[in-house]
Design a protein around this motif. Structure first.
Motif, PDB file in Angstrom:
ATOM      1  N   LYS A 101     -11.368 -13.188   5.998  1.00 24.40           N
ATOM      2  CA  LYS A 101     -10.523 -12.429   5.076  1.00 24.40           C
ATOM      3  C   LYS A 101      -9.699 -11.485   5.935  1.00 24.40           C
ATOM      4  CE  LYS A 101     -14.304 -11.107   3.083  1.00 24.40           C
ATOM      5  NZ  LYS A 101     -15.244 -10.381   2.195  1.00 24.40           N
ATOM      6  N   GLY A 102      -8.511 -11.925   6.350  1.00 24.28           N
ATOM      7  CA  GLY A 102      -7.836 -11.264   7.448  1.00 24.28           C
ATOM      8  C   GLY A 102      -6.493 -10.652   7.127  1.00 24.28           C
ATOM      9  N   ILE A 103      -6.061  -9.818   8.055  1.00 21.41           N
ATOM     10  CA  ILE A 103      -4.748  -9.190   8.049  1.00 21.41           C
ATOM     11  C   ILE A 103      -4.079  -9.523   9.386  1.00 21.41           C
ATOM     12  CG2 ILE A 103      -3.477  -7.017   8.056  1.00 21.41           C
ATOM     13  CD1 ILE A 103      -4.589  -7.586   5.332  1.00 21.41           C
ATOM     14  N   ALA A 104      -2.871 -10.087   9.330  1.00 20.79           N
ATOM     15  CA  ALA A 104      -2.140 -10.434  10.543  1.00 20.79           C
ATOM     16  C   ALA A 104      -1.367  -9.231  11.076  1.00 20.79           C
ATOM     17  CB  ALA A 104      -1.182 -11.586  10.256  1.00 20.79           C
ATOM     18  N   GLY A 140     -12.712  -4.696   2.074  1.00 18.92           N
ATOM     19  CA  GLY A 140     -13.299  -6.029   2.068  1.00 18.92           C
ATOM     20  C   GLY A 140     -12.769  -7.001   3.097  1.00 18.92           C
ATOM     21  N   PHE A 141     -11.895  -6.572   3.994  1.00 16.70           N
ATOM     22  CA  PHE A 141     -11.389  -7.471   5.035  1.00 16.70           C
ATOM     23  C   PHE A 141     -12.359  -7.521   6.214  1.00 16.70           C
ATOM     24  CE2 PHE A 141      -7.535  -6.285   2.707  1.00 16.70           C
ATOM     25  CZ  PHE A 141      -7.002  -7.549   2.480  1.00 16.70           C
ATOM     26  N   ASN A 142     -12.345  -8.655   6.924  1.00 12.39           N
ATOM     27  CA  ASN A 142     -13.296  -8.826   8.026  1.00 12.39           C
ATOM     28  C   ASN A 142     -12.690  -9.520   9.240  1.00 12.39           C
ATOM     29  OD1 ASN A 142     -13.054 -11.511   7.299  1.00 12.39           O
ATOM     30  ND2 ASN A 142     -15.162 -11.777   6.613  1.00 12.39           N
ATOM     31  N   SER A 143     -11.357  -9.619   9.310  1.00  9.77           N
ATOM     32  CA  SER A 143     -10.758 -10.422  10.368  1.00  9.77           C
ATOM     33  C   SER A 143      -9.341  -9.945  10.647  1.00  9.77           C
ATOM     34  CB  SER A 143     -10.724 -11.895   9.929  1.00  9.77           C
ATOM     35  OG  SER A 143     -10.155 -12.721  10.910  1.00  9.77           O
ATOM     36  N   LEU A 144      -8.885 -10.155  11.884  1.00  5.26           N
ATOM     37  CA  LEU A 144      -7.536  -9.807  12.294  1.00  5.26           C
ATOM     38  C   LEU A 144      -6.800 -11.062  12.736  1.00  5.26           C
ATOM     39  CD1 LEU A 144      -8.343  -6.602  14.384  1.00  5.26           C
ATOM     40  CD2 LEU A 144      -7.673  -6.734  11.968  1.00  5.26           C
ATOM     41  N   GLY A 145      -5.577 -11.231  12.227  1.00  2.54           N
ATOM     42  CA  GLY A 145      -4.807 -12.438  12.497  1.00  2.54           C
ATOM     43  C   GLY A 145      -3.949 -12.329  13.744  1.00  2.54           C
ATOM     44  N   ALA A 146      -2.994 -13.242  13.856  1.00  2.00           N
ATOM     45  CA  ALA A 146      -2.156 -13.357  15.046  1.00  2.00           C
ATOM     46  C   ALA A 146      -1.333 -12.100  15.278  1.00  2.00           C
ATOM     47  CB  ALA A 146      -1.225 -14.562  14.896  1.00  2.00           C
ATOM     48  N   TRP A 147      -0.971 -11.913  16.537  1.00  2.00           N
ATOM     49  CA  TRP A 147      -0.109 -10.819  16.988  1.00  2.00           C
ATOM     50  C   TRP A 147      -0.724  -9.444  16.740  1.00  2.00           C
ATOM     51  CZ3 TRP A 147       2.661 -14.505  13.735  1.00  2.00           C
ATOM     52  CH2 TRP A 147       3.308 -15.489  14.484  1.00  2.00           C
ATOM     53  N   SER A 148      -2.033  -9.362  16.725  1.00  2.00           N
ATOM     54  CA  SER A 148      -2.706  -8.069  16.581  1.00  2.00           C
ATOM     55  C   SER A 148      -2.919  -7.430  17.946  1.00  2.00           C
ATOM     56  CB  SER A 148      -4.050  -8.243  15.871  1.00  2.00           C
ATOM     57  OG  SER A 148      -3.851  -8.637  14.523  1.00  2.00           O
ATOM     58  N   ALA A 149      -3.103  -6.112  17.942  1.00  2.00           N
ATOM     59  CA  ALA A 149      -3.297  -5.343  19.178  1.00  2.00           C
ATOM     60  C   ALA A 149      -4.741  -5.500  19.641  1.00  2.00           C
ATOM     61  CB  ALA A 149      -2.948  -3.879  18.939  1.00  2.00           C
ATOM     62  N   VAL A 150      -5.076  -6.718  20.075  1.00  2.00           N
ATOM     63  CA  VAL A 150      -6.485  -7.034  20.317  1.00  2.00           C
ATOM     64  C   VAL A 150      -7.050  -6.281  21.514  1.00  2.00           C
ATOM     65  CG1 VAL A 150      -6.320  -9.266  19.189  1.00  2.00           C
ATOM     66  CG2 VAL A 150      -5.908  -9.116  21.638  1.00  2.00           C
ATOM     67  N   TRP A 411      -8.092 -16.749   5.314  1.00  3.49           N
ATOM     68  CA  TRP A 411      -6.689 -16.466   5.039  1.00  3.49           C
ATOM     69  C   TRP A 411      -6.318 -15.150   5.713  1.00  3.49           C
ATOM     70  CZ3 TRP A 411     -10.701 -16.934   1.626  1.00  3.49           C
ATOM     71  CH2 TRP A 411     -11.203 -15.757   1.080  1.00  3.49           C
ATOM     72  N   HIS A 412      -5.091 -15.088   6.198  1.00  2.00           N
ATOM     73  CA  HIS A 412      -4.550 -13.895   6.845  1.00  2.00           C
ATOM     74  C   HIS A 412      -3.294 -13.468   6.101  1.00  2.00           C
ATOM     75  CE1 HIS A 412      -6.412 -15.306  10.943  1.00  2.00           C
ATOM     76  NE2 HIS A 412      -7.317 -14.830  10.108  1.00  2.00           N
ATOM     77  N   TRP A 413      -3.356 -12.319   5.456  1.00  2.00           N
ATOM     78  CA  TRP A 413      -2.179 -11.750   4.795  1.00  2.00           C
ATOM     79  C   TRP A 413      -1.189 -11.287   5.859  1.00  2.00           C
ATOM     80  CZ3 TRP A 413      -0.543 -11.093  -0.218  1.00  2.00           C
ATOM     81  CH2 TRP A 413       0.455 -10.154  -0.453  1.00  2.00           C
ATOM     82  N   PHE A 414       0.088 -11.608   5.632  1.00  2.00           N
ATOM     83  CA  PHE A 414       1.134 -11.182   6.553  1.00  2.00           C
ATOM     84  C   PHE A 414       1.915 -10.045   5.875  1.00  2.00           C
ATOM     85  CE2 PHE A 414       5.257 -11.383   8.616  1.00  2.00           C
ATOM     86  CZ  PHE A 414       4.941 -11.637   9.927  1.00  2.00           C
ATOM     87  N   THR A 415       1.578  -8.817   6.206  1.00  2.00           N
ATOM     88  CA  THR A 415       1.163  -8.327   7.488  1.00  2.00           C
ATOM     89  C   THR A 415       0.460  -6.982   7.284  1.00  2.00           C
ATOM     90  OG1 THR A 415       2.050  -7.643   9.665  1.00  2.00           O
ATOM     91  CG2 THR A 415       3.467  -7.339   7.786  1.00  2.00           C
ATOM     92  N   TYR A 416       0.010  -6.352   8.373  1.00  2.00           N
ATOM     93  CA  TYR A 416      -0.648  -5.055   8.267  1.00  2.00           C
ATOM     94  C   TYR A 416       0.322  -3.950   7.868  1.00  2.00           C
ATOM     95  CZ  TYR A 416      -2.244  -0.523  10.121  1.00  2.00           C
ATOM     96  OH  TYR A 416      -2.523   0.810  10.286  1.00  2.00           O
ATOM     97  N   MET A 417       1.485  -3.849   8.523  1.00  2.00           N
ATOM     98  CA  MET A 417       2.359  -2.691   8.328  1.00  2.00           C
ATOM     99  C   MET A 417       3.809  -3.116   8.134  1.00  2.00           C
ATOM    100  SD  MET A 417       2.689   0.769  10.683  1.00  2.00           S
ATOM    101  CE  MET A 417       3.036  -0.119  12.192  1.00  2.00           C
ATOM    102  N   ASP A 418       4.478  -2.488   7.170  1.00  5.63           N
ATOM    103  CA  ASP A 418       5.920  -2.658   7.044  1.00  5.63           C
ATOM    104  C   ASP A 418       6.604  -2.206   8.332  1.00  5.63           C
ATOM    105  OD1 ASP A 418       5.519  -3.375   4.398  1.00  5.63           O
ATOM    106  OD2 ASP A 418       6.133  -1.427   3.586  1.00  5.63           O
ATOM    107  N   ASN A 419       7.640  -2.928   8.730  1.00  3.69           N
ATOM    108  CA  ASN A 419       8.456  -2.447   9.845  1.00  3.69           C
ATOM    109  C   ASN A 419       9.226  -1.199   9.425  1.00  3.69           C
ATOM    110  OD1 ASN A 419       7.786  -4.285  11.834  1.00  3.69           O
ATOM    111  ND2 ASN A 419       9.394  -5.722  11.270  1.00  3.69           N
ATOM    112  N   ASP A 420       9.535  -0.385  10.389  1.00  2.38           N
ATOM    113  CA  ASP A 420      10.388   0.773  10.150  1.00  2.38           C
ATOM    114  C   ASP A 420      11.804   0.261   9.873  1.00  2.38           C
ATOM    115  OD1 ASP A 420      11.969   3.025  10.238  1.00  2.38           O
ATOM    116  OD2 ASP A 420      11.279   3.703  12.208  1.00  2.38           O
TER     117      ASP A 420
END
Length: 479
Positions: A101-104, A140-150, A411-420
């Motif tokens: 259950k992720g956020i990209a 309830g999220f448990n995962s980080l998707g692509a392009w994250s600050a790993v 599933w990974h919701w796109f995305t964590y943060m709106d761009n400025d």
């Protein structure tokens, strides 16, 4: 060891038919993009309106990765996949069933205003990562998707399971374009010359090892779920025709493809003789060339983690191709799909993906944009909806269909943060739209997140609910 079938307990679950039209489901107004003036109403299922399902009961206790501590399977110390009964799962390093259950794009942004907001609210990148991972877990999220600050995430005390994307074709594409003065005369929407991935070029072979060697530092990390390679590459249906008609006859790719065509159809074969059967056969050869090269390099540097594929996204091309999926099933552990332009995933498509490949799939991008965000929402492929609540209801409806399929492992919701929106250096396709679960200044969209949490907190019991429905349907068919 308990097997998954034990959890199909009809006594605990009232099983209704989700597929049937139900007037009690919500209706959400949406339009395809900001240029469309017409709003349409879409039936939208939410967990609080599923017949016979109680969303207030809690899921089983979770381990440190977010796996449910029931029905333990073999623990290997890394994430893996397993099909138990009729349902696919990720199995976490401790052996517990897990759905991602992720956020990209879990990252801090890059504008001056975002750096100022980060310093004011969190002080350091590590403090940001600790705080925001806790926030996502609370919903309830448990995962980080692509392009994250790993690399920042990995420095925190309790990292969320994460994914890594590496781009060997993307790296070669950057080099290749320089040979043409930085711009092709003809390119597809992804920017590739003639809409072709350059899998036959010796130059591609030369960059693969160097790009893939970057993954070696992750090979022993138990929090890594797996790797993506590249993103939305152009696997066009007429790739055979394009290679033979658009490339110069002294190019390596032309020579390779011409040789393949002559071996298949004879020395005198003409482009005019190409059939749809030829195109499908070539697509398998073309795509397998990419798969064979990148997976060999990936396994050289990391034999431990899952290969999550190259993020398909074209409905009428690779996502509808049995040949592509058959090849994908030979090399990928999980098939990644960026899913846009449909209000919900289609059951027949999801069934075909598993049937054609023999593997589960992961939805790696999907989202809607809320018009109450104050952003113009002119860019991006996601639907426009009126409110943050509508975004949350879309999330629930979409994920319910994924869970019902039995073939989706996350599933990974796109995305964590709106761009400025004031940062003109960002990708124009993301710049002015409300895609995040937090605003550009890290303010959470709590109405959206509350609706996401409602589904996330009962995901495991939803798998039971849908599996009980399927079991009931099978019994009725066998009467």
């Amino acid at each position: 060891m308990k097997r998954y079938g034990i959890f199909l307990l009809p006594a605990l679950l009232a099983v209704g038919s989700l597929a049937a039209k139900a007037p009690e489901y919500r209706q959400v107004q949406a339009r395809e993009n900001a240029r469309k003036t017409e709003w349409k109403s879409y039936e939208t299922k939410t967990v609080d309106r599923l017949a016979g399902f109680n969303p207030r009961r809690s899921d089983p206790r979770q381990d440190e990765f977010g796996g449910w501590m029931v029905d333990r399977q073999e623990a290997t110390g890394f994430f893996r996949t397993e099909k138990i009964g009729d349902r696919w799962w990720l199995i976490d390093p401790e052996g517990y069933p897990y759905l991602a259950k992720g956020i990209a794009v879990f990252s801090m942004g890059g504008s001056d205003r975002q750096r100022e907001a980060l310093a004011e609210k969190f002080s350091t990148p590590e403090a940001w990562a600790t705080s925001q991972q806790a926030m996502l877990r609370s919903y309830g999220f448990n995962s980080l998707g692509a392009w994250s600050a790993v690399d920042v995430v990995r420095r925190t005390e309790h990292p969320m399971p994460y994914t890594v994307i590496v781009s060997p074709m993307g790296a070669y594409h950057s080099q290749h374009r320089k040979r043409f003065g930085g711009k092709y005369k003809q390119a597809g929407w992804q920017g590739y010359r003639f809409d072709l991935a350059m899998v036959f070029d010796p130059g591609f072979d030369a960059v693969i090892d160097g790009v893939m060697s970057q993954v070696a530092k992750y090979r022993d990390d138990k929090y890594l779920v797996g790797y993506f390679t590249d993103n939305e590459l152009p696997w066009v249906n007429d790739a055979l025709d394009r290679h033979l008609t658009l490339l110069a006859h002294d190019e390596d790719a032309y020579l390779t493809v011409r040789r393949w065509f002559e071996e298949r159809r004879g020395k005198d074969a003409r482009v005019e003789d190409i059939t749809d059967e030829d195109r499908r056969a070539f697509m398998a050869f073309y795509f397998e060339t990419y798969m064979r090269k990148v997976t060999a390099a990936l396994r050289k540097y990391d034999p431990n983690h899952l290969y999550l594929g190259c993020r398909f996204n074209q409905h009428r091309q690779e996502m509808a191709s049995p040949e592509i999926f058959a090849v994908a099933g030979k090399y990928m552990d999980v098939i990644s799909i960026n899913h846009y332009r449909l209000w919900e995933p289609r059951a027949d498509w999801m069934a075909n993906w598993e049937k054609w490949s023999g593997k589960p799939f992961l939805i790696t991008e999907f989202y809607t944009k809320g018009e109450d965000s104050g952003l113009p929402n002119n860019t991006g492929a996601g639907w426009n909806v009126r409110t943050q609540a509508d975004r949350g209801w879309f999330y629930q409806n979409f994920v319910l269909e994924l869970l019902r399929s039995g073939n989706c492992v996350g599933w990974h919701w796109f995305t964590y943060m709106d761009n400025d929106p004031q940062n003109l250096k960002t990708d124009p396709s993301n710049r002015d739209s409300n895609k995040g679960v937090v605003a550009w200044d890290f303010t959470p969209y709590t109405v959206l997140l509350d609706e996401m949490k409602q589904l996330n907190d009962c995901t495991y019991r939803l798998t039971q609910y849908f599996d009980a429905q399927k079991a009931k349907a099978k019994r009725e068919m066998n009467r």
